[in-house]
Design a protein around this motif. Structure first.
Motif, PDB file in Angstrom:
ATOM      1  N   GLN A  85       0.829  -1.202   0.000  1.00  0.00           N
ATOM      2  CA  GLN A  85       0.000   0.000   0.000  1.00  0.00           C
ATOM      3  C   GLN A  85       0.863   1.252   0.000  1.00  0.00           C
ATOM      4  OE1 GLN A  85      -2.721  -0.350   3.410  1.00  0.00           O
ATOM      5  NE2 GLN A  85      -4.393  -0.749   1.969  1.00  0.00           N
ATOM      6  N   ASN A  86       0.287   2.339  -0.502  1.00  0.00           N
ATOM      7  CA  ASN A  86       0.835   3.692  -0.387  1.00  0.00           C
ATOM      8  C   ASN A  86      -0.214   4.585   0.252  1.00  0.00           C
ATOM      9  OD1 ASN A  86       3.295   3.285  -1.598  1.00  0.00           O
ATOM     10  ND2 ASN A  86       2.724   4.143  -3.570  1.00  0.00           N
ATOM     11  N   LEU A  87       0.197   5.470   1.130  1.00  0.00           N
ATOM     12  CA  LEU A  87      -0.671   6.529   1.633  1.00  0.00           C
ATOM     13  C   LEU A  87      -0.124   7.836   1.075  1.00  0.00           C
ATOM     14  CD1 LEU A  87      -3.016   7.496   3.425  1.00  0.00           C
ATOM     15  CD2 LEU A  87      -1.370   7.693   5.309  1.00  0.00           C
ATOM     16  N   VAL A  88      -0.900   8.499   0.229  1.00  0.00           N
ATOM     17  CA  VAL A  88      -0.438   9.702  -0.459  1.00  0.00           C
ATOM     18  C   VAL A  88      -1.261  10.897  -0.010  1.00  0.00           C
ATOM     19  CG1 VAL A  88      -0.041  10.794  -2.694  1.00  0.00           C
ATOM     20  CG2 VAL A  88       0.240   8.310  -2.448  1.00  0.00           C
ATOM     21  N   THR A  89      -0.578  11.924   0.463  1.00  0.00           N
ATOM     22  CA  THR A  89      -1.219  13.179   0.850  1.00  0.00           C
ATOM     23  C   THR A  89      -0.750  14.272  -0.098  1.00  0.00           C
ATOM     24  OG1 THR A  89      -1.255  12.508   3.180  1.00  0.00           O
ATOM     25  CG2 THR A  89      -1.541  14.849   2.708  1.00  0.00           C
ATOM     26  N   LEU A  90      -1.696  14.973  -0.703  1.00  0.00           N
ATOM     27  CA  LEU A  90      -1.369  16.058  -1.625  1.00  0.00           C
ATOM     28  C   LEU A  90      -1.959  17.359  -1.098  1.00  0.00           C
ATOM     29  CD1 LEU A  90      -1.998  14.314  -5.065  1.00  0.00           C
ATOM     30  CD2 LEU A  90       0.205  14.741  -3.946  1.00  0.00           C
ATOM     31  N   GLY A  91      -1.093  18.347  -0.895  1.00  0.00           N
ATOM     32  CA  GLY A  91      -1.554  19.653  -0.457  1.00  0.00           C
ATOM     33  C   GLY A  91      -2.305  20.359  -1.577  1.00  0.00           C
ATOM     34  N   PRO A  92      -2.823  21.552  -1.320  1.00  0.00           N
ATOM     35  CA  PRO A  92      -3.505  22.316  -2.364  1.00  0.00           C
ATOM     36  C   PRO A  92      -2.640  22.436  -3.612  1.00  0.00           C
ATOM     37  CG  PRO A  92      -3.746  23.400  -0.236  1.00  0.00           C
ATOM     38  CD  PRO A  92      -2.761  22.284  -0.034  1.00  0.00           C
ATOM     39  N   CYS A  93      -3.204  22.047  -4.764  1.00  0.00           N
ATOM     40  CA  CYS A  93      -2.531  22.149  -6.067  1.00  0.00           C
ATOM     41  C   CYS A  93      -1.353  21.189  -6.228  1.00  0.00           C
ATOM     42  CB  CYS A  93      -2.064  23.583  -6.338  1.00  0.00           C
ATOM     43  SG  CYS A  93      -3.412  24.782  -6.301  1.00  0.00           S
ATOM     44  N   GLY A  94      -1.223  20.217  -5.326  1.00  0.00           N
ATOM     45  CA  GLY A  94      -0.131  19.258  -5.406  1.00  0.00           C
ATOM     46  C   GLY A  94      -0.413  18.154  -6.420  1.00  0.00           C
ATOM     47  N   ILE A  95       0.647  17.530  -6.921  1.00  0.00           N
ATOM     48  CA  ILE A  95       0.514  16.436  -7.873  1.00  0.00           C
ATOM     49  C   ILE A  95       1.488  15.313  -7.547  1.00  0.00           C
ATOM     50  CG2 ILE A  95       2.080  17.589  -9.505  1.00  0.00           C
ATOM     51  CD1 ILE A  95       0.562  16.175 -11.782  1.00  0.00           C
ATOM     52  N   ASN A  96       0.984  14.095  -7.578  1.00  0.00           N
ATOM     53  CA  ASN A  96       1.836  12.912  -7.571  1.00  0.00           C
ATOM     54  C   ASN A  96       2.187  12.676  -9.034  1.00  0.00           C
ATOM     55  OD1 ASN A  96       3.207  10.634  -6.737  1.00  0.00           O
ATOM     56  ND2 ASN A  96       1.384   9.357  -6.591  1.00  0.00           N
ATOM     57  N   GLN A  97       3.401  13.009  -9.404  1.00  0.00           N
ATOM     58  CA  GLN A  97       3.801  13.110 -10.801  1.00  0.00           C
ATOM     59  C   GLN A  97       3.564  11.810 -11.583  1.00  0.00           C
ATOM     60  OE1 GLN A  97       7.896  14.398 -10.942  1.00  0.00           O
ATOM     61  NE2 GLN A  97       7.509  16.212  -9.678  1.00  0.00           N
ATOM     62  N   PRO A  98       3.415  11.912 -12.917  1.00  0.00           N
ATOM     63  CA  PRO A  98       3.223  10.720 -13.747  1.00  0.00           C
ATOM     64  C   PRO A  98       4.289   9.661 -13.479  1.00  0.00           C
ATOM     65  CG  PRO A  98       2.827  12.683 -15.047  1.00  0.00           C
ATOM     66  CD  PRO A  98       3.351  13.158 -13.721  1.00  0.00           C
ATOM     67  N   HIS A  99       3.833   8.420 -13.326  1.00  0.00           N
ATOM     68  CA  HIS A  99       4.710   7.301 -13.005  1.00  0.00           C
ATOM     69  C   HIS A  99       3.994   6.013 -13.375  1.00  0.00           C
ATOM     70  CE1 HIS A  99       2.055   7.803  -9.531  1.00  0.00           C
ATOM     71  NE2 HIS A  99       2.244   6.514  -9.273  1.00  0.00           N
ATOM     72  N   ASN A 100       4.674   4.903 -13.209  1.00  0.00           N
ATOM     73  CA  ASN A 100       4.015   3.614 -13.414  1.00  0.00           C
ATOM     74  C   ASN A 100       4.525   2.605 -12.391  1.00  0.00           C
ATOM     75  OD1 ASN A 100       5.986   1.492 -14.796  1.00  0.00           O
ATOM     76  ND2 ASN A 100       6.474   3.506 -15.618  1.00  0.00           N
ATOM     77  N   HIS A 101       3.747   1.548 -12.202  1.00  0.00           N
ATOM     78  CA  HIS A 101       4.130   0.432 -11.337  1.00  0.00           C
ATOM     79  C   HIS A 101       4.264  -0.804 -12.231  1.00  0.00           C
ATOM     80  CE1 HIS A 101       3.237   3.034  -7.955  1.00  0.00           C
ATOM     81  NE2 HIS A 101       2.042   3.255  -8.460  1.00  0.00           N
ATOM     82  N   PRO A 102       5.497  -1.212 -12.524  1.00  0.00           N
ATOM     83  CA  PRO A 102       5.701  -2.262 -13.525  1.00  0.00           C
ATOM     84  C   PRO A 102       5.182  -3.637 -13.123  1.00  0.00           C
ATOM     85  CG  PRO A 102       7.778  -1.665 -12.471  1.00  0.00           C
ATOM     86  CD  PRO A 102       6.773  -0.662 -12.030  1.00  0.00           C
ATOM     87  N   ARG A 103       4.962  -3.862 -11.821  1.00  0.00           N
ATOM     88  CA  ARG A 103       4.602  -5.212 -11.394  1.00  0.00           C
ATOM     89  C   ARG A 103       3.215  -5.328 -10.759  1.00  0.00           C
ATOM     90  NH1 ARG A 103       9.982  -4.525 -10.458  1.00  0.00           N
ATOM     91  NH2 ARG A 103       9.715  -3.787  -8.324  1.00  0.00           N
ATOM     92  N   ALA A 104       2.389  -4.285 -10.839  1.00  0.00           N
ATOM     93  CA  ALA A 104       1.091  -4.399 -10.163  1.00  0.00           C
ATOM     94  C   ALA A 104       0.070  -3.390 -10.663  1.00  0.00           C
ATOM     95  CB  ALA A 104       1.255  -4.226  -8.653  1.00  0.00           C
ATOM     96  N   THR A 105      -1.181  -3.807 -10.667  1.00  0.00           N
ATOM     97  CA  THR A 105      -2.323  -2.915 -10.813  1.00  0.00           C
ATOM     98  C   THR A 105      -2.465  -2.096  -9.529  1.00  0.00           C
ATOM     99  OG1 THR A 105      -3.495  -4.375 -12.331  1.00  0.00           O
ATOM    100  CG2 THR A 105      -4.855  -2.902 -11.012  1.00  0.00           C
ATOM    101  N   GLU A 106      -2.991  -0.894  -9.649  1.00  0.00           N
ATOM    102  CA  GLU A 106      -3.220  -0.035  -8.485  1.00  0.00           C
ATOM    103  C   GLU A 106      -4.723   0.188  -8.298  1.00  0.00           C
ATOM    104  OE1 GLU A 106      -2.727   4.701  -7.479  1.00  0.00           O
ATOM    105  OE2 GLU A 106      -1.011   3.669  -8.389  1.00  0.00           O
ATOM    106  N   ILE A 107      -5.179   0.053  -7.065  1.00  0.00           N
ATOM    107  CA  ILE A 107      -6.561   0.384  -6.714  1.00  0.00           C
ATOM    108  C   ILE A 107      -6.500   1.450  -5.637  1.00  0.00           C
ATOM    109  CG2 ILE A 107      -8.754  -0.478  -5.810  1.00  0.00           C
ATOM    110  CD1 ILE A 107      -8.009  -3.226  -6.874  1.00  0.00           C
ATOM    111  N   SER A 108      -6.924   2.676  -5.990  1.00  0.00           N
ATOM    112  CA  SER A 108      -6.765   3.812  -5.082  1.00  0.00           C
ATOM    113  C   SER A 108      -8.121   4.301  -4.589  1.00  0.00           C
ATOM    114  CB  SER A 108      -6.027   4.957  -5.778  1.00  0.00           C
ATOM    115  OG  SER A 108      -4.662   4.634  -5.926  1.00  0.00           O
TER     116      SER A 108
END
Length: 222
Positions: A84-107
């Motif tokens: 799992q990942n816990l991601v917190t984004l402040g106002p106007c924040g972005i988790n930049q484009p990326h990929n996970h080569p070994r897994a599907t993500e359910i967020s």
């Protein structure tokens, strides 16, 4: 796929750890789990993960992971395990484009509203996505470039779950602009001077980063 006997052994191991508080795991008995070291001790804390420490923190957000490298108990789970990942984004924040080569993500969005999106493989659609609000879940297919962006003026948060104890993360911009200069030049048609300027900008723009036009709209000074 793991043998049924191995899967049963995993489940028994987890039950024993929870019931007894700690268990010494002999590597010779679990040689199909390479992440474990001999006589690894598991306390209940391994099975109640608190996301206390952030792997990455910037003024615009934080990324907190529970992968097998920081919670080896995930190696005891059947099959490929989970993470799992816990991601917190402040106002106007972005988790930049990326990929996970070994897994599907359910967020699952736990706070605020986020723009999620991904691009399909060559020949597919260049963008699929939309706004996801608190209480909603989005699915990102394995290996596809994707992002999560907070375009609101208040904090947002989501938790990403993966059916693999080591899904891997490859950030698109920083990976591409670390390739040989000739490769980038041949791909983009940019001059060496232009490429080096972008490389410096990408390197300085740590993830999570911010959309400055959004920040201006929200009255934020960065």
């Amino acid at each position: 796929m793991a043998h049924p006997q191995f899967q049963a052994a995993h489940l028994v191991l987890i039950a024993l750890v929870v019931a007894r508080g700690a268990l010494a795991v002999d590597q010779s008995d679990l040689d199909f789990i390479p992440e474990l070291t001999e006589r690894q001790q598991f306390s209940p804390d391994f099975f109640i993960f608190k996301f206390q420490n952030a792997d990455t923190t910037t003024p615009f957000g934080s990324l907190r992971t529970m992968f097998v490298n920081n919670n080896p108990a995930l190696a005891t789970l059947p099959g490929e395990g989970a993470a799992q990942n816990l991601v917190t984004l402040g106002p106007c924040g972005i988790n930049q484009p990326h990929n996970h080569p070994r897994a599907t993500e359910i967020s699952h969005v736990t706070e605020g509203k986020l723009l999620f999106g991904f691009a399909e493989e060559n020949g597919g659609r260049s963008f699929i996505g939309g706004n996801v609000t608190k209480g909603q879940t989005v699915i990102i297919p394995q290996g596809l470039i994707h992002f999560a962006q907070n375009l609101d003026c208040k904090e947002a948060q989501f938790i990403a779950t993966f059916p693999n104890r080591d899904p891997g993360t490859q950030t698109t911009a920083s990976t591409f602009f670390n390739l040989p200069l000739s490769t980038i030049r041949g791909t983009t048609g940019l001059s060496d001077e232009q490429i080096k300027k972008i490389q410096a900008s990408v390197a300085a723009n740590r993830n999570p980063s911010v959309d400055r036009e959004c920040a201006k709209r929200c009255g934020l000074k960065y």
